[in-house]
Design an enzyme around this catalytic site. Structure first.
Site, PDB file in Angstrom:
ATOM      1  N   TYR A  30       0.842  -1.204   0.000  1.00 42.37           N
ATOM      2  CA  TYR A  30       0.000   0.000   0.000  1.00 42.37           C
ATOM      3  C   TYR A  30       0.877   1.254   0.000  1.00 42.37           C
ATOM      4  O   TYR A  30       0.714   2.142  -0.833  1.00 42.37           O
ATOM      5  CB  TYR A  30      -0.888  -0.026   1.238  1.00 42.37           C
ATOM      6  CG  TYR A  30      -1.938   1.054   1.309  1.00 42.37           C
ATOM      7  CD1 TYR A  30      -2.955   1.142   0.355  1.00 42.37           C
ATOM      8  CD2 TYR A  30      -1.948   1.971   2.363  1.00 42.37           C
ATOM      9  CE1 TYR A  30      -3.940   2.125   0.449  1.00 42.37           C
ATOM     10  CE2 TYR A  30      -2.939   2.947   2.468  1.00 42.37           C
ATOM     11  CZ  TYR A  30      -3.924   3.017   1.508  1.00 42.37           C
ATOM     12  OH  TYR A  30      -4.909   3.980   1.603  1.00 42.37           O
ATOM     13  N   ASP A  65       3.517  -1.627  12.361  1.00 39.61           N
ATOM     14  CA  ASP A  65       2.401  -0.735  12.686  1.00 39.61           C
ATOM     15  C   ASP A  65       2.947   0.640  13.079  1.00 39.61           C
ATOM     16  O   ASP A  65       3.699   0.741  14.050  1.00 39.61           O
ATOM     17  CB  ASP A  65       1.653  -1.370  13.878  1.00 39.61           C
ATOM     18  CG  ASP A  65       0.255  -0.846  14.050  1.00 39.61           C
ATOM     19  OD1 ASP A  65      -0.157   0.012  13.257  1.00 39.61           O
ATOM     20  OD2 ASP A  65      -0.412  -1.301  14.999  1.00 39.61           O
ATOM     21  N   GLY A  67      -1.430  -0.833  23.036  1.00 38.53           N
ATOM     22  CA  GLY A  67      -2.448   0.203  22.822  1.00 38.53           C
ATOM     23  C   GLY A  67      -1.891   1.616  22.896  1.00 38.53           C
ATOM     24  O   GLY A  67      -2.659   2.575  22.983  1.00 38.53           O
TER      25      GLY A  67
HETATM   26  N1  UDP Z   1      -5.844  -1.663  15.892  1.00 38.87           N
HETATM   27  C1  UDP Z   1      -6.198  -2.267  17.082  1.00 38.87           C
HETATM   28  N2  UDP Z   1      -7.196  -3.186  17.070  1.00 38.87           N
HETATM   29  C2  UDP Z   1      -7.893  -3.516  15.945  1.00 38.87           C
HETATM   30  C3  UDP Z   1      -7.539  -2.887  14.729  1.00 38.87           C
HETATM   31  C4  UDP Z   1      -6.510  -1.977  14.736  1.00 38.87           C
HETATM   32  O1  UDP Z   1      -5.611  -1.992  18.142  1.00 38.87           O
HETATM   33  O2  UDP Z   1      -8.818  -4.346  16.040  1.00 38.87           O
HETATM   34  C5  UDP Z   1      -4.794  -0.642  15.902  1.00 38.87           C
HETATM   35  C6  UDP Z   1      -3.672  -0.880  14.900  1.00 38.87           C
HETATM   36  O3  UDP Z   1      -2.690  -1.723  15.472  1.00 38.87           O
HETATM   37  C7  UDP Z   1      -3.183   0.535  14.646  1.00 38.87           C
HETATM   38  C8  UDP Z   1      -4.433   1.388  14.804  1.00 38.87           C
HETATM   39  O4  UDP Z   1      -5.368   0.591  15.515  1.00 38.87           O
HETATM   40  O5  UDP Z   1      -2.224   0.918  15.608  1.00 38.87           O
HETATM   41  C9  UDP Z   1      -5.053   1.796  13.496  1.00 38.87           C
HETATM   42  O6  UDP Z   1      -5.185   0.662  12.701  1.00 38.87           O
HETATM   43  P1  UDP Z   1      -6.069   0.606  11.387  1.00 38.87           P
HETATM   44  O7  UDP Z   1      -6.059  -0.816  10.929  1.00 38.87           O
HETATM   45  O8  UDP Z   1      -7.385   1.246  11.604  1.00 38.87           O
HETATM   46  O9  UDP Z   1      -5.342   1.512  10.308  1.00 38.87           O
HETATM   47  P2  UDP Z   1      -3.889   2.125  10.127  1.00 38.87           P
HETATM   48  O10 UDP Z   1      -3.969   3.475  10.711  1.00 38.87           O
HETATM   49  O11 UDP Z   1      -2.887   1.271  10.824  1.00 38.87           O
HETATM   50  O12 UDP Z   1      -3.691   2.123   8.660  1.00 38.87           O
END
Ligand code: UDP
Length: 322
Positions: free
Chosen positions: A158, A284, A220
């Site tokens: 991506y 992440d 978190g």
């Molecule tokens: N995340 C989480 N639990 C979930 C899904 C995502 O803690 O069920 C966290 C993920 O690890 C990241 C943040 O939420 O730190 C945002 O993740 P998302 O998949 O929404 O999109 P990103 O911003 O990473 O593209």
């Protein structure tokens, strides 16, 4: 609303080809364009887009829906004034599930859109992302930041496709004189997100509504800044009407840790769910917050929806589909 003066007469009906028009952001952009009196050709292959998102447009004479994969080819008959490339899977789950589709739509898909612009004499807007900054080492991230991206990591399909998309957009602008724009979305959320998309907003909201544990990845402490779709789409429209060719960040300053966000969702839904920690996701990004100074200065744009209000509207939507 006062919009900046643009390149085309606002009274003229403009025909916009919108890839990903059945997706979350694409379908909202279609609504906005139609509300402004334009005509929209929605191009979608429905790999992540949904017919439900555009069902309300069924009888609108200003809408044409073409089921096409813009990564393979983009065939649109008749005049085209603008191409908006909003097609792309956008969830980290999609990056693992359909990585080649993600790469192809950001690369071949963008090139096909730009070629259509060349043939039709159309303007172009590319939906890019905060992922071009990777795991940023500065915060907030201004557009001038070049990022910190792992080129071979799990998210690279991506990140690098979007970076390529930006590069080819600027190359067509510089060398083929296409009138282009680039917008970088930061964690945009709202109604019409896919329930099973795997991103944090649909996950937490659906888990809270079902009374299931909210799955917080890692400890978190990662942060995100959630921007409501209506504010983001307003910025897109302003950018389309402007003469700005350099990238513009769009998003919110309301940065939260994922633990804080989980607690906010539990409170807003009135859920009895608990929080469950899961293994941290690979590569992440640890923090993310846009510097939106340029959007304010150039487009006169500012968000008007608080996280509390946006979340409430999003929860209402998810209640209807959970
Ligand atoms: N995340 C989480 N639990 C979930 C899904 C995502 O803690 O069920 C966290 C993920 O690890 C990241 C943040 O939420 O730190 C945002 O993740 P998302 O998949 O929404 O999109 P990103 O911003 O990473 O593209």
């Amino acid at each position: 609303m006062t919009l900046p003066r643009g390149l085309f007469d606002h009274n003229r009906i403009v025909r916009v080809v919108l890839t990903g028009g059945a997706g979350f952001l694409g379908s909202h952009l279609a609504d906005r364009l139609l509300a402004e009196g334009h005509r929209v050709v929605i191009v979608d292959n429905f790999v992540t887009g949904s017919r439900q998102n555009i069902a309300h447009l069924g009888s609108n004479p200003n809408v044409l829906v073409l089921e096409q994969d813009c990564s393979t080819s983009l065939q649109v008959a008749g005049d085209v004034d603008f191409v908006a490339h909003f097609a792309s899977p956008a969830s980290p789950d999609d990056f693992k599930r359909i990585p080649l589709d993600v790469l192809r739509v950001g690369s071949h898909g963008t090139e096909n859109c730009l070629n259509l612009c060349t043939v039709k004499g159309a303007k172009f807007i590319f939906a890019s992302t905060s992922e071009v900054y990777g795991d940023p080492v500065i915060s907030p991230q201004p557009e001038s930041y070049w990022g910190n991206v792992n080129p071979i990591g799990i998210r690279s399909v991506y990140d690098e496709a979007k970076r390529f998309g930006e590069a080819i957009t600027m190359a067509y602008h510089r060398y083929r004189k296409v009138d282009t724009r680039i917008i970088r979305f930061f964690n945009t959320y709202g109604p019409r997100m896919r329930l099973d998309d795997g991103r944090v907003v649909p996950n937490f909201v659906s888990q809270a509504l079902r009374g299931e544990p909210l799955t917080v990845y890692g400890d978190g402490s990662n942060t995100r800044s959630f921007g409501y779709y209506a504010d983001a789409i307003d910025c897109v429209y302003r950018l389309m009407m402007s003469n700005e060719h350099d990238p513009v960040n769009i998003g919110s300053q309301e940065e939260r840790t994922m633990l804080e966000f989980a607690q906010a969702v539990i409170k807003a839904t009135g859920s009895t769910s608990r929080i469950e920690h899961m293994p941290a996701a690979e590569d992440d990004p640890k923090q993310r917050r846009p510097d939106t100074t340029r959007a304010k200065q150039i487009l006169g744009w500012e968000p008007t929806t608080s996280l509390e209000d946006g979340l409430a509207a999003t929860i209402e939507y998810f209640r209807t589909i959970v």
